[in-house]
Design an enzyme around this catalytic site. Structure first.
Site, short mmCIF file in Angstrom:
data_model
loop_
_atom_site.label_atom_id
_atom_site.label_comp_id
_atom_site.label_asym_id
_atom_site.label_seq_id
_atom_site.Cartn_x
_atom_site.Cartn_y
_atom_site.Cartn_z
CE LYS A 65 5.56 3.95 0.09
NZ LYS A 65 6.55 3.00 -0.49
N PRO B 21 0.82 -1.21 0.00
CG PRO B 21 -0.79 -1.57 1.63
CD PRO B 21 0.52 -2.07 1.14
NE ARG C 241 9.86 -1.97 -5.97
CZ ARG C 241 9.18 -1.23 -5.10
NH1 ARG C 241 9.83 -0.47 -4.22
NH2 ARG C 241 7.87 -1.26 -5.09
#
Length: 312
Positions: free
Chosen positions: A67, A2, A297
């Site tokens: 986050k 998330p 990534r």
């Protein structure tokens, strides 16, 4: 994992249901959620310490930076006319990849992946039995965790001690775009990697970094130190805009693991322009969206709308 919009969607729901409530009881069903053991058996010392720290505390509110999410806890009691003392303690909530905070009534069935239950009381002015009375932490993979930490000042506000190095995020009042642009302009790594550096600007993850760079027309491998500050400003503005847009529709859900406190998924995945669209046509120019790896990534970009940098 998330990112800011998803965590904020959860935070808003948790705050609405729990602010002002008192944690009357705590039940830890799996002590691994406290990050203290890898065994399946309950760790009595960890459970006792956690329970003692939070039971009887009043939830002042659910808060977030980037986050990271936490409940600010205060002492119960005091006279109505007395000002409330500032919170000293936080119940840190890390959702990980599969963590969920769900609001329930006490007689609701308990999901098999429920790891901890906070039972809530709301005072004499609220009729008994009105509304949900439990906040449950559900985590299928146990990548998330709960913890109790003191609150400390960092970047203009109180945050849990372990988050004192986390920079302000673009959606909070303490965020200073000018300082962030200056710090960003000193980075010599790929701009995609810089955006993921939570000590520089928090809340931006893989999804929204790709989307922000596309909106700003900046290649993910661009060197911030060799990029005009006006372009860096455009990237931050795009990140703010895309995360605000995502927040308005509950964030991005790719599976059933990310939901808000009512079990509802976000649907910003329908509006993604480049992330996860490798091999598909660019919505602007029709060129095939490319995928590359930056700092380990996956990154998605349009080679026409986001031209590779040329440095002399």
């Amino acid at each position: 994992m998330p990112e800011l919009p998803e965590v904020e969607s959860v935070r808003v729901g948790v705050h609405e249901w729990t602010a002002g409530a008192t944690i009357t009881d705590v039940e830890v069903l799996d002590s691994r959620i406290l990050g203290t053991t890898s065994a399946r058996s309950i760790d009595p010392a960890a459970v006792d310490g956690f329970t003692t720290a939070v039971a009887g505390r009043r939830i002042i509110g659910a808060e977030r930076r980037g986050k990271f999410m936490w409940l600010s806890l205060g002492q119960e009691g005091g006279l109505p006319d007395e000002p409330s003392p500032p919170p000293e303690l936080s119940l840190l909530i890390h959702l990980g990849m599969s963590g969920q905070l769900r609001i329930h009534r006490a007689d609701d069935p308990i999901h098999r992946h429920t790891r901890a239950i906070l039972r809530l009381g709301r005072g004499s002015d609220v009729p008994e039995g009105s509304g949900p009375t439990e906040l449950r932490f559900v985590d299928q993979r146990i990548f998330g965790h709960l913890g109790v930490q003191p609150l400390v000042h960092a970047f203009g506000r109180l945050v849990p001690a372990s988050a004192n190095h986390i920079a302000a995020d673009p959606l909070e009042p303490e965020f200073e775009p000018g300082l962030t642009i200056t710090a960003l302009s000193q980075k010599r790594t790929a701009i995609k990697s810089a955006l993921l550096d939570q000590t520089l600007v928090s809340g931006i993850g893989n999804i929204y970094a790709d989307e922000a760079l596309f909106r700003a027309g900046v290649h993910p491998l661009a060197n911030p130190a060799r990029t005009l500050k006006s372009r860096l400003a455009a990237v931050l503005e795009s990140a703010t805009a895309v995360m605000s847009d995502a927040l308005a529709v509950g964030g991005t859900s790719f599976d059933s693991l990310y939901v808000n406190v009512n079990g509802e998924s976000g649907y910003f995945d329908r509006a993604l322009l480049v992330y996860g669209r490798g091999g598909q046509e660019c919505v602007r120019c029709g060129t095939e969206i490319q995928r590359l790896t930056v700092g380990g990534r996956s990154s998605h970009y349009c080679p026409v709308c986001q031209k590779p940098p040329r440095y002399r």
